[in-house]
Motif scaffolding. Structure first.
Motif, PDB file in Angstrom:
ATOM      1  N   LEU A 319      10.824  -0.083 -12.888  1.00 36.72           N
ATOM      2  CA  LEU A 319      11.309   0.732 -11.706  1.00 36.72           C
ATOM      3  C   LEU A 319      10.049   1.687 -11.287  1.00 36.72           C
ATOM      4  O   LEU A 319       9.302   2.076 -12.181  1.00 36.72           O
ATOM      5  N   SER A 320      10.108   2.117 -10.324  1.00 34.77           N
ATOM      6  CA  SER A 320       9.250   3.124  -9.884  1.00 34.77           C
ATOM      7  C   SER A 320       9.961   4.211  -9.186  1.00 34.77           C
ATOM      8  O   SER A 320      11.183   4.105  -8.577  1.00 34.77           O
ATOM      9  N   CYS A 321       9.580   5.443  -9.239  1.00 36.03           N
ATOM     10  CA  CYS A 321      10.375   6.682  -8.566  1.00 36.03           C
ATOM     11  C   CYS A 321      10.242   6.466  -7.130  1.00 36.03           C
ATOM     12  O   CYS A 321       9.356   7.603  -6.497  1.00 36.03           O
ATOM     13  N   ASP A 322      10.830   5.659  -6.700  1.00 36.78           N
ATOM     14  CA  ASP A 322      10.533   5.360  -5.062  1.00 36.78           C
ATOM     15  C   ASP A 322      12.109   5.433  -4.339  1.00 36.78           C
ATOM     16  O   ASP A 322      12.875   4.753  -4.744  1.00 36.78           O
ATOM     17  N   PRO A 326      15.199  -0.064  -5.308  1.00 37.25           N
ATOM     18  CA  PRO A 326      16.634  -0.540  -5.812  1.00 37.25           C
ATOM     19  C   PRO A 326      17.281   0.608  -6.503  1.00 37.25           C
ATOM     20  O   PRO A 326      16.723   1.698  -7.153  1.00 37.25           O
ATOM     21  N   LEU A 327      18.507   1.194  -6.233  1.00 35.73           N
ATOM     22  CA  LEU A 327      19.325   2.289  -6.859  1.00 35.73           C
ATOM     23  C   LEU A 327      19.337   2.121  -8.227  1.00 35.73           C
ATOM     24  O   LEU A 327      19.947   1.082  -8.799  1.00 35.73           O
ATOM     25  N   ALA A 328      19.014   3.179  -9.032  1.00 33.45           N
ATOM     26  CA  ALA A 328      19.187   2.951 -10.384  1.00 33.45           C
ATOM     27  C   ALA A 328      19.244   4.550 -10.807  1.00 33.45           C
ATOM     28  O   ALA A 328      18.446   5.242 -10.791  1.00 33.45           O
ATOM     29  N   ALA A 329      20.487   4.752 -11.213  1.00 35.79           N
ATOM     30  CA  ALA A 329      20.788   6.128 -11.558  1.00 35.79           C
ATOM     31  C   ALA A 329      21.683   6.090 -12.912  1.00 35.79           C
ATOM     32  O   ALA A 329      22.244   5.052 -13.515  1.00 35.79           O
ATOM     33  N   GLU A 330      21.664   7.396 -13.442  1.00 37.50           N
ATOM     34  CA  GLU A 330      22.296   7.183 -14.939  1.00 37.50           C
ATOM     35  C   GLU A 330      23.161   8.408 -14.967  1.00 37.50           C
ATOM     36  O   GLU A 330      22.694   9.595 -14.699  1.00 37.50           O
ATOM     37  N   VAL A 331      24.355   8.250 -15.707  1.00 38.55           N
ATOM     38  CA  VAL A 331      25.484   9.313 -16.043  1.00 38.55           C
ATOM     39  C   VAL A 331      24.813   9.969 -17.185  1.00 38.55           C
ATOM     40  O   VAL A 331      24.903   9.545 -18.290  1.00 38.55           O
ATOM     41  N   LEU A 332      24.494  11.320 -16.989  1.00 38.23           N
ATOM     42  CA  LEU A 332      24.006  12.092 -18.136  1.00 38.23           C
ATOM     43  C   LEU A 332      25.260  12.593 -19.063  1.00 38.23           C
ATOM     44  O   LEU A 332      25.015  12.877 -20.127  1.00 38.23           O
ATOM     45  N   LYS A 333      26.109  13.075 -18.287  1.00 38.84           N
ATOM     46  CA  LYS A 333      27.446  13.849 -18.895  1.00 38.84           C
ATOM     47  C   LYS A 333      28.434  13.709 -17.965  1.00 38.84           C
ATOM     48  O   LYS A 333      28.426  13.769 -16.842  1.00 38.84           O
ATOM     49  N   THR A 334      29.532  13.417 -18.525  1.00 39.77           N
ATOM     50  CA  THR A 334      30.921  13.470 -18.016  1.00 39.77           C
ATOM     51  C   THR A 334      31.778  14.587 -18.378  1.00 39.77           C
ATOM     52  O   THR A 334      31.663  14.817 -19.527  1.00 39.77           O
ATOM     53  N   VAL A 348      18.990  10.419 -10.745  1.00 40.41           N
ATOM     54  CA  VAL A 348      18.621   9.393  -9.977  1.00 40.41           C
ATOM     55  C   VAL A 348      17.111   8.883 -10.329  1.00 40.41           C
ATOM     56  O   VAL A 348      16.160   9.682 -10.013  1.00 40.41           O
ATOM     57  N   PHE A 349      16.858   7.689 -10.886  1.00 42.33           N
ATOM     58  CA  PHE A 349      15.483   7.315 -11.182  1.00 42.33           C
ATOM     59  C   PHE A 349      14.820   6.514 -10.115  1.00 42.33           C
ATOM     60  O   PHE A 349      13.676   6.707  -9.868  1.00 42.33           O
ATOM     61  N   SER A 350      15.606   5.771  -9.269  1.00 44.92           N
ATOM     62  CA  SER A 350      14.880   4.952  -8.171  1.00 44.92           C
ATOM     63  C   SER A 350      16.065   4.812  -7.104  1.00 44.92           C
ATOM     64  O   SER A 350      17.057   5.119  -7.506  1.00 44.92           O
ATOM     65  N   GLY A 351      15.601   4.628  -5.987  1.00 45.14           N
ATOM     66  CA  GLY A 351      16.445   4.557  -4.784  1.00 45.14           C
ATOM     67  C   GLY A 351      17.131   5.964  -4.260  1.00 45.14           C
ATOM     68  O   GLY A 351      16.492   7.050  -4.645  1.00 45.14           O
TER      69      GLY A 351
END
Length: 721
Positions: A319-322, A326-334, A348-351
């Motif tokens: 992935l690139s930070c663009d 494509p959307l690539a996000a991660e749940v850090l905490k709930t 959000v890492f990408s998208g």
């Protein structure tokens, strides 16, 4: 270093267009170092809040969890966005207490740089060194914020030297505090830039105009000159510009802009760590810090992104930070809010993450921690920017940014959010192993179902919590990080979910075994006037080596026990082994030989011989010495060398066998030992006390060994839990 930047807009809630305008900075440091106070000062200095520590309703920005309010300590990862000029800075406040290292690692996952907070009063302790190692393990660029420099007991020079000794020679001051007066009259009059040589009086933020004082006292000028020489030499050593070295050796004047550019490169590489003195309560150094964060901290495009795969595990392109990618996000905490519901903190890492769009959510699954593999589609609700307990809608969120998403029902900590037509999975970060077991039981019968549901929800939010229903003891056991972690869980069960629970001692799964050969007779003869029960069997029992289980041998001759009932005898023996023969603990590692018996043509049956087999094993136990076995773990302890003697003595006092120790660098020692499980149920707490918070350990089941007779008697008589 650089001069102050321009003013920051007050209360600005907006989005950024490019990832290069974002800085994700995690504040790391031990409890009491002043992280939360510093964040509040930065919020005030940037114009985000009207006065330090307060938001619109008068509560402090750190008041999120009831435990935090009651005990005045941070127990969870929080996000506080601020603006400095056109740069958005996401400040991530992490707990400094060892029990909440899971939130620390989540903060490191979300950030691109760390601001390591050290108190000039307390200095560098073992806990600080462990936190520094956590940052170094993930290659996080770091700067050091030296807090409480206005305290009467502050030792700024000594603390900086401690940092260099514990963290490495790359720790060098970028500013120096300027003190006036002596003793009780000593006070901080401002900061001096080491490269610029200029004096900056105290201010509360970048919005205040404060022209630097042009002249310095002679003693301070000499101290600055010495610090500048060390700083310049450190920068040149990391520089790839050979001309700087040539100019320095020739005694030529060096270009400050070139030095600053190389300094920022060295910070990005993780080899240089500038020290910035601050006082959050007085506003000293806050403007300088607000200036240096956008300049020295990397933006999201300068840091590597985590690896991605398909939900099935097949590799995908990097992935690139663009924002257009494509959307690539991660749940850090709930977390769960009683009014809003579930809130997910997302990086959000990408998208670009947009509200009211259906996305794909998938999780790796951590069965041992209460989570399973899951893939689902769900609609994104409100996307917001948090400030303390408050959230403010912020629209779409581009790559590199951090936000809060409300009411993602299926999202759990560590999950990946991606496009529905291009699902992917981000490689997870590592979670610490919980090592403090606590058994819970509902205070009332009516709370049983609610307790199970509440624990399941808490486990989905907190991956440092492991839930176990022990199949042998039938206890509900929570594996926690420590007492503070347990306190938070109990508070949430009580106040958030309304479940009343009680704790009880964790029962260790013991075993029984025969130590000498024995014989037993099982006689199950019942005549009730109708169809009765008839089954008689004779067995011989012999002990086997550990790990052998049950070996059943059929030596019946002459058909005294019909062939169809021999498996029934074995089934009964196995059932009795599960129930135990003396103290109710399972029997292991024996050979049982069936060599004789009797049957009846009418009254014999499968059940009759099962009962006969059980009676025979119990009878054999009456004629032999049965030994209790306890589980023994292989324990590995890592501790500062100052505490090796105390830790080894303590392990020996726990009936442990110390196998050896070895240095592993940085003043740390690894100790290996074999210790009975009965002796280490609360070792997570005791080790922390013994090592002053510097010790860690891991444990792994090794084998069962005979329990000493004086302890075995307690379990036989029921005196022990």
């Amino acid at each position: 270093m650089a001069d102050r930047s321009g003013s920051a807009p007050s209360g600005r809630v907006s989005t950024v267009d490019q990832p290069t305008a974002i800085r994700n900075v995690v504040l790391v440091g031990p409890s009491g170092a002043g992280k939360t106070t510093l964040i509040e000062a930065l919020l005030y200095g940037s114009g985000t809040i009207e006065r330090a520590g307060r938001v619109e309703d008068g509560t402090t920005t750190s008041d999120f969890d009831t435990v935090e309010i009651r005990q005045n300590r941070s127990v969870a990862l929080t996000l506080e966005p601020i603006w400095v000029g056109t740069t958005k800075i996401n400040l991530l406040d992490t707990p400094g207490y060892a029990d909440f290292v899971g939130d620390l690692r989540a903060g490191l996952r979300a950030a691109d740089a760390a601001l390591f907070v050290v108190s000039a009063v307390d200095g560098v302790d073992g806990r600080s060194a462990m936190l520094w190692e956590e940052c170094a393990r993930v290659g996080m660029p770091r700067a050091v914020a030296l807090t409480k420099i206005d305290h009467q007991r502050a030792d700024t020079a000594g603390t900086v030297e401690q940092c260099r000794e514990r963290f490495g020679p790359g720790v060098l001051p970028a500013y120096l505090p300027a003190y006036q007066g002596q003793g009780e009259d000593r006070d901080v009059s401002g900061l001096v830039g080491v490269l610029s040589g200029r004096w900056y009086p105290p201010t509360h933020g970048a919005s205040e105009d404060s022209s630097p004082t042009p002249e310095l006292p002679d003693d301070l000028a000499a101290e600055v000159a010495t610090a500048r020489e060390a700083l310049v030499e450190g920068i040149i050593q990391e520089s790839e510009d050979e001309r700087l070295m040539e100019q320095y050796l020739a005694g030529e004047a060096l270009d400050p802009d070139a030095l600053i550019a190389d300094l920022e490169t060295a910070v990005l590489r993780g080899r240089f760590h500038p020290v910035l003195p601050v006082s959050g309560t007085r506003g000293i150094g806050i403007s300088e810090l607000l200036t240096e964060i956008p300049r020295a901290c990397p933006n999201p495009t300068e840091r590597p992104l985590p690896e991605v795969t398909t939900p099935e595990g097949a590799p995908l392109p990097e992935l690139s930070c663009d924002p257009e990618g494509p959307l690539a996000a991660e749940v850090l905490k709930t977390s769960s809010d009683p009014y809003v519901g579930r809130i997910s903190l997302v990086r959000v890492f990408s998208g670009t993450l947009r509200p009211d769009v259906t996305v794909h959510i998938c999780g790796h699954g951590h069965v041992e921690r209460g989570q399973g593999e899951h893939d689902t589609d769900e609609r994104i609700g409100t996307v917001s920017s948090p400030l303390g307990k408050h959230t403010r809608p912020c629209g779409e969120v581009i790559a590199g940014d951090v936000c809060a998403v409300a009411k993602l029902a299926s999202a759990e900590t560590g999950d990946t959010i991606s496009q529905r037509d291009y699902p992917l999975r981000i490689s997870p970060w590592s979670f610490p192993e919980p090592l403090l077991p606590v058994a819970l039981r509902p205070a009332a019968k009516s709370d049983e179902d609610r307790l199970a549901q509440a624990v399941s929800r808490i486990a989905s939010e907190d991956l440092t919590l492991q839930v176990e229903v022990n199949p042998e003891t039938h206890q509900l056991v929570l594996w926690c990080m420590g007492e503070a972690h347990l306190d938070v869980i109990m508070d949430r069960l009580n106040n958030r979910y309304g479940v009343k629970v009680e704790t009880e001692p964790v029962r260790v799964p013991l075993r029984e075994t025969f130590t000498v050969p024995a014989q037993g007779k099982g006689r199950n003869v019942k005549q009730t006037g109708g169809h009765g029960e008839y089954g008689i069997c004779h067995i011989a029992v012999e002990p086997l080596p550990p790990g052998s289980g049950l070996e059943f041998v059929d030596k019946v001759v002459g058909g005294v026990v019909p062939r169809q009932y021999i498996p029934s005898v074995e089934k009964g023996i196995r059932a009795q082994m599960e129930q135990g023969v003396k103290s109710g603990y399972p029997v292991v590692d024996i050979r049982v030989t069936l060599y004789d018996g009797k049957s009846h043509s009418v009254d014999s049956s499968d059940m009759a011989f099962q009962k006969a087999g059980k009676l025979a094993l119990k009878d054999a136990a009456e004629n032999a010495r049965v030994s209790m076995l306890e589980p023994v773990d292989h324990v590995t302890v890592v501790v500062d060398e100052d505490y090796v003697g105390a830790v080894m003595s303590d392990l020996s006092a726990r009936r442990g066998r110390v196998l050896g120790n070895e240095p592993i660098g940085a003043g740390r020692v690894r100790i290996r030992a074999e210790v009975p499980e009965l002796e280490i149920s609360r070792y997570a707490i005791d080790l922390r006390s013994l090592s002053h918070g510097t010790g860690t350990f891991s444990r792994e089941y090794l084998r069962h060994e005979p329990l000493p007779q004086h302890l075995a008697e307690k379990y036989t008589t029921g005196a022990a839990p």
